[in-house]
Design a protein around this motif. Sequence first.
Motif, PDB file in Angstrom:
ATOM      1  N   GLU A   1       0.709  -1.215  -0.069  1.00 34.87           N
ATOM      2  CA  GLU A   1       0.072  -0.053   0.083  1.00 34.87           C
ATOM      3  C   GLU A   1       0.786   1.201   0.009  1.00 34.87           C
ATOM      4  O   GLU A   1       0.281   2.489  -0.774  1.00 34.87           O
ATOM      5  CB  GLU A   1      -1.028  -0.080   1.361  1.00 34.87           C
TER       6      GLU A   1
ATOM      7  N   ARG B   1      -2.211  -4.086   9.906  1.00 36.46           N
ATOM      8  CA  ARG B   1      -2.753  -2.906   9.030  1.00 36.46           C
ATOM      9  C   ARG B   1      -4.190  -2.766   9.133  1.00 36.46           C
ATOM     10  O   ARG B   1      -4.783  -1.791   9.115  1.00 36.46           O
ATOM     11  CB  ARG B   1      -2.082  -3.241   7.426  1.00 36.46           C
TER      12      ARG B   1
ATOM     13  N   SER C   1      -0.460   6.903   5.951  1.00 38.83           N
ATOM     14  CA  SER C   1       0.838   7.006   5.806  1.00 38.83           C
ATOM     15  C   SER C   1       1.610   5.883   5.169  1.00 38.83           C
ATOM     16  O   SER C   1       0.962   4.776   5.448  1.00 38.83           O
ATOM     17  CB  SER C   1       1.514   7.402   7.150  1.00 38.83           C
TER      18      SER C   1
END
Length: 820
Positions: A70, A497, A578
């Motif tokens: 990601e 995550r 982020s």
Amino acid sequence: MRRTQVRIALLALPALVGSVLMATAPAGAEPTAGSGRSQLEDPAQVRLVHIQMAGADMLDKVVAAGFDLEHGLKRVPNGIEGEAVVTAEQIAELEAMGVEILGDDEGFAWSNEADGGIQARRAQAVQLLSHEETVRIVRADWFTTKGQGFLYVEARTTAGQQTNPIVTMQLENDSGADTSFGFARTMSRFVDSGQYMFHRNLFKLDARPSQIRVTSSTGGVATGYVSNWLEDGAPPLTANPAYKWDFVDGYRTPQQLYSRAEEIARQYPDIAEIVYLPNKTNGYQRKAQATIGGTGQSAVVVSSAAWGHEGGNDITVEFVNRPEANLPLTVEVAGKAVRVLLAKDASGALASTAAQVATALRTQSQGLIDRAHPYRTNAGTGIVAATSGPVALTDFLNEKRAGAPEGEVPRGPATIPVLRIGKHRDGRNPGVLIQAQDHAREWVPATTSLESAERLVHNYKSDWETKKIVDNTDVFFILSNNPDGANYSFYNFASQRRNMTNHCADDNADPARRNSWGVDLNRNYRVGSGHDGYSGGSTSCVSDTYQGPEKLSEPESKNIIWLVEKYRNIKFMMSVHSNGGQLFWQPGAYIADGRITTPRPPLGDEAFYWQSAARILSQVKAHRQTVVTPENVGGSSDVLYSSAGNVREDLYHNYGIYAFGWEVGGSIYNPATGNWQGGSFQPAWVGNPELVSGHAETMEYANGIMEMFRVAADWGQDNKKPTSKLVPGGGKYSGPVDVRFETSEPATIYYTTDGSRPTLESPRYAATEFREPGQVFHVTETTTFKWFSVDSAGNIEQNYDPTNNDTRNNYRTATITVAK
Ligand SMILES: [Zn+2]
């Protein structure tokens, strides 16, 4: 009857089609079945590595195999560089796929380019193009950071898809106004999902050029002026010496974020309140588990019926070898102690298989064990061994990782508070939703959002610019949208995550898989979903981009939809992530076969996004010269990759919300090395204040969020009607003429050329191609254009009413008369 012919010279945009072709992604990234011997089995050690892939095709394969890429992705001339959170086994798997492992902190070095020249001249980017050109300049941007100048260029050739031979493009620049072109260098061809996108490069230059020239190997040429990317200067807010900032002094757990949000609401009741989201999370909690009885075919995976903290952790399971022969399999339960008395055969050998023991546990444990099964995909045909004593089941949540913050984490479902700040919280002002930490390990987005909230309440009484924001907007802060996963990231597994919902079937439900469960909340929405064949979401419950069993399966994503449906004044949204140094909008997803994106925003919205992005990012830059480069700004699937089912697509397409995605941190120019340096999910809080630092990133990106509030306030106050014109205008021309529309501000034009009255159903003036300005009409016969424009706030040019066939008909009109 006069016949009108309008030929649009350039290719049409790709249309959205309904058919869905994409195959589901394989589970992938499966470590081989290892020891299932004990409940103390450690999950595979993970680390963050920098990798390089040859291109988008390889990226697609790696993502489809379940790897999480990601963040930190960037295009480099030889492919795509990124970061992966992987085990040693997964590194080997990546290498087998052809991925190059770069190791840590080995960024790409942009080559030094020749000195560009003398005087900088501010100029509008104007394309000196006609329909016959085979090359178009998409962007030519100049910026400086930390004393270094950069020229960023995107250019297209209409022969870009051609591969035999591949068309190459040469870029030249001048050395300032009225100097000649030189310094030729080759541009990089950018191909994504098999489709040619454009050529692009970021070049170092010591001085600002005035114009560039791009030449293709098939003879096309285009020249264009260079624009400035981002404003330089002090932020309007911190320009006030009395302005207060720098409130957040370290990372914050969800409990700390939420209690501070509630405290702010108590301290500033005139401008702040809490809205509690209705759907509780599925909880920072797990079933107590162990893998017992052997390895492979002999292993039994045992899970408690109760959550670990509600009694599951008190359960013990023992596999007992009795001395006699010819004994049946049976289960004894005393309190929370479960004893499996294993069967014996005639010779006195143990005779119960893993499958048999699992069934006995499910049916005879008096409700203590409701899930027991063979290990992974095994049938459980192996004979189970006795244990050396009782094995304690555990949810593993008491195993704190090194460096975890002090304090106990509340177990069970959590209620997420929304901190709402605004003088008028009654729907009259535009709402702005700031949503941080969908992804658990992203700690800086939470502190950035909290810092922004603190600035609003502390400066409201003393700073005029802040007062304007609070008086004219209605801000909703979700400081962490994934508290369960965030707690797991803080206390147990830093790289978490997703949320903590385990949707896995038995083949992935053993405790060694516990760091691989959960739903990627930013893949769980409804538009451009992986469930509809869009690329970038995984169907594997152990993939880091797992999209969930269905759209909006998770309480955290349901809550967002509840919020925007309840507060219809929400018109802006920032999904803060982020790290990477990127700012995104739509389109953010595509179907890989044919690269069919979700619908592109109309030209007016696209222009408004770019205008807003430049304002926001200029404020980020004002703090310490951090530049988010234009190659990292735009539709996320245009500049990075497809992320199916992300929240931005849903909010923009279903609710008309300007929905941004932000990757804060990372990609900062390091003058000491001459490289752009990536960041990390959890940089040291102080770190290197000039480079990777949680504190510095929090402060600079909070500047950007404050500017987003100003964008929203301006939008809410905007009652100025746009104006527009045809260029060149109506009149007599001796031959065919190329015309286009211009607007006074970001606005969408609806037009007709058949003499009819323009309405909202009329054709929309579109970009030539994505990321380019408006199309050019090649007018070969006398044509009358009728049109009107609508700005991003909904103001209509000349107060024309396109819905009502009134008699004023005060739309715009121009006739291009072409002599025969
Ligand atoms: Zn993220």
